[in-house]
Write an enzyme that holds these catalytic residues in place. Structure first.
Site, PDB file in Angstrom:
ATOM      1  CB  CYS A 114       7.021  -7.609  -0.056  1.00 41.89           C
ATOM      2  SG  CYS A 114       7.068  -6.530  -1.080  1.00 41.89           S
ATOM      3  CD  GLU A 115       7.599 -10.192  -7.159  1.00 42.84           C
ATOM      4  OE1 GLU A 115       8.088 -11.113  -7.091  1.00 42.84           O
ATOM      5  OE2 GLU A 115       6.944  -9.607  -8.153  1.00 42.84           O
ATOM      6  CG  HIS A 116       6.335  -5.033  -5.212  1.00 43.22           C
ATOM      7  ND1 HIS A 116       4.969  -5.180  -4.931  1.00 43.22           N
ATOM      8  CD2 HIS A 116       6.614  -5.458  -6.434  1.00 43.22           C
ATOM      9  CE1 HIS A 116       4.411  -5.745  -5.824  1.00 43.22           C
ATOM     10  NE2 HIS A 116       5.428  -5.760  -6.853  1.00 43.22           N
ATOM     11  CG  HIS A 117       8.597  -2.382  -0.495  1.00 42.43           C
ATOM     12  ND1 HIS A 117       7.360  -2.808  -0.990  1.00 42.43           N
ATOM     13  CD2 HIS A 117       8.509  -1.209  -0.635  1.00 42.43           C
ATOM     14  CE1 HIS A 117       6.788  -1.594  -1.212  1.00 42.43           C
ATOM     15  NE2 HIS A 117       7.655  -0.498  -1.190  1.00 42.43           N
ATOM     16  CD  GLN A 155      -1.701 -12.827   0.521  1.00 38.28           C
ATOM     17  OE1 GLN A 155      -1.022 -11.814   1.102  1.00 38.28           O
ATOM     18  NE2 GLN A 155      -2.781 -13.289   0.857  1.00 38.28           N
ATOM     19  CG  HIS A 183       1.834  -8.088   2.396  1.00 38.86           C
ATOM     20  ND1 HIS A 183       2.306  -8.241   0.876  1.00 38.86           N
ATOM     21  CD2 HIS A 183       0.927  -8.891   2.477  1.00 38.86           C
ATOM     22  CE1 HIS A 183       1.752  -9.062   0.485  1.00 38.86           C
ATOM     23  NE2 HIS A 183       0.461  -9.521   1.371  1.00 38.86           N
ATOM     24  CB  CYS A 185       5.835  -3.699   2.159  1.00 36.76           C
ATOM     25  SG  CYS A 185       4.572  -4.477   1.182  1.00 36.76           S
TER      26      CYS A 185
HETATM   27  N1  LIG Z   1      -0.713  -6.823  -5.376  1.00 42.23           N
HETATM   28  C1  LIG Z   1       0.264  -6.824  -4.520  1.00 42.23           C
HETATM   29  N2  LIG Z   1       0.758  -5.662  -4.184  1.00 42.23           N
HETATM   30  C2  LIG Z   1       1.676  -5.546  -3.314  1.00 42.23           C
HETATM   31  C3  LIG Z   1       1.996  -6.983  -2.521  1.00 42.23           C
HETATM   32  N3  LIG Z   1       3.197  -6.691  -1.655  1.00 42.23           N
HETATM   33  C4  LIG Z   1       3.178  -5.306  -1.886  1.00 42.23           C
HETATM   34  N4  LIG Z   1       2.341  -4.731  -2.779  1.00 42.23           N
HETATM   35  C5  LIG Z   1       1.945  -3.289  -3.114  1.00 42.23           C
HETATM   36  O1  LIG Z   1       3.023  -3.274  -4.203  1.00 42.23           O
HETATM   37  C6  LIG Z   1       3.162  -1.710  -4.300  1.00 42.23           C
HETATM   38  C7  LIG Z   1       4.517  -1.306  -4.584  1.00 42.23           C
HETATM   39  O2  LIG Z   1       4.244  -0.228  -5.536  1.00 42.23           O
HETATM   40  P1  LIG Z   1       4.766   1.470  -5.233  1.00 42.23           P
HETATM   41  O3  LIG Z   1       3.433   2.105  -5.167  1.00 42.23           O
HETATM   42  O4  LIG Z   1       5.721   1.706  -6.354  1.00 42.23           O
HETATM   43  O5  LIG Z   1       5.660   1.555  -4.025  1.00 42.23           O
HETATM   44  P2  LIG Z   1       5.609   2.337  -3.180  1.00 42.23           P
HETATM   45  O6  LIG Z   1       6.072   3.729  -3.490  1.00 42.23           O
HETATM   46  O7  LIG Z   1       6.863   1.943  -1.968  1.00 42.23           O
HETATM   47  O8  LIG Z   1       4.381   2.178  -2.380  1.00 42.23           O
HETATM   48  P3  LIG Z   1       3.758   2.740  -0.937  1.00 42.23           P
HETATM   49  O9  LIG Z   1       3.875   1.305  -0.319  1.00 42.23           O
HETATM   50  O10 LIG Z   1       2.303   3.012  -1.027  1.00 42.23           O
HETATM   51  O11 LIG Z   1       4.803   3.591  -0.167  1.00 42.23           O
HETATM   52  C8  LIG Z   1       2.835  -1.009  -2.776  1.00 42.23           C
HETATM   53  O12 LIG Z   1       1.394  -0.563  -3.167  1.00 42.23           O
HETATM   54  C9  LIG Z   1       2.480  -2.298  -2.101  1.00 42.23           C
HETATM   55  O13 LIG Z   1       1.620  -2.135  -1.124  1.00 42.23           O
HETATM   56  C10 LIG Z   1       1.402  -8.303  -2.875  1.00 42.23           C
HETATM   57  O14 LIG Z   1       1.640  -9.133  -2.289  1.00 42.23           O
HETATM   58  N5  LIG Z   1       0.416  -8.077  -3.937  1.00 42.23           N
HETATM   59 ZN   LIG Z   2       6.237  -4.698  -0.492  1.00 46.70          ZN
END
Ligand SMILES: Nc1nc2c(ncn2[C@@H]2O[C@H](COP(=O)(O)OP(=O)(O)OP(=O)(O)O)[C@@H](O)[C@H]2O)c(=O)[nH]1
Ligand SMILES: [Zn+2]
Length: 224
Positions: A114-117, A155, A183, A185
């Protein structure tokens, strides 16, 4: 030849409405100026700093090799799909048997991040296509999936990149992709839901037709 085309075009495709839909992984223009060894060297340094900042004793024998190990794993394995030259070569054959139904390759296992985490996304991809005269070696379907999975991903983008790559490689619009993934995350942190999964799909050409879509979904047994 085909491969060169894939490398240059694959991340930018004309979407349904003939609007340029940019589904490219966001890379800088200088993304490949450093070679793998130079990248590993730099990532290693920074990862050691992260571990040190966390309070870990970096002289500990078990931890010493970790920064190098992580750096190598990022560059050579987990994120190797960022590099266009790692795009798999496509082996196409004539459709000698004039097989005209859909070919479904289901349950292709993939590991992405996951590119966010920067934690794992693990799941299955189901793909289908209808030949426009050429057929592809089955393993190449897996290799395309894995090439795009080996990037920091979301995804939705992964799904579209796989679909567009298959269309390009096979020279047909008739491509379907379903991705069903967990995921980490979502499951191992944050909301910590271990039972949900995320499903995304891509239906082009005849797969936009309800009956074909239904047939594909039946074949991958996502229904019922
Ligand atoms: N649309 C989409 N969202 C994703 C994917 N992988 C992770 N996410 C979401 O990206 C978001 C990251 O944004 P933030 O809300 O800033 O992150 P965060 O504060 O760590 O969020 P939480 O997971 O709710 O604790 C989260 O809601 C994740 O679930 C993906 O493949 N697609
Ligand atoms: Zn993530």
């Amino acid at each position: 030849m085909l491969n060169t085309q894939l490398k240059s075009d694959i991340d930018q495709q004309i979407g349904d409405d003939h609007v340029l839909t940019n589904i490219a992984t966001p890379l800088r223009a200088d993304a490949f100026e450093l070679d793998d060894d130079a990248k590993i060297e730099i990532i290693q340094k920074h990862f050691k700093e992260i571990m040190h900042t966390l309070g870990l004793d970096m002289t500990d024998e078990s931890l010493q090799g970790t920064p190098k190990r992580v750096a190598k794993m990022y560059v050579k394995e987990l994120f190797s799909g960022l590099k266009p030259e790692n795009m798999p070569a496509m082996t196409l054959f004539e459709n000698e048997y004039k097989y005209s139904e859909m070919l479904v390759e289901r349950d292709i296992t993939f590991y992405s991040n996951c590119e966010h985490h920067f934690v794992p996304i693990v799941g299955k991809v189901h793909v289908a296509y209808i030949s426009s005269g050429k057929v592809i070696g089955l393993s190449k379907l897996h290799r395309i999936v894995n090439f795009y999975a080996r990037r920091p991903q979301v995804q939705e983008r992964l799904t579209i990149q796989i679909g567009n790559a298959l269309k390009e490689a096979l020279g047909t619009e008739n491509v379907a992709v379903v991705v069903d993934a967990d995921h980490f995350c979502v499951s191992s942190r944050g909301i910590a839901d271990q039972s949900s999964s995320t499903v995304t799909s891509y239906f082009e050409g005849v797969f936009k037709n309800a009956a074909k879509k239904e047939e594909f979904l039946q074949l991958v047994k996502l229904k019922d």
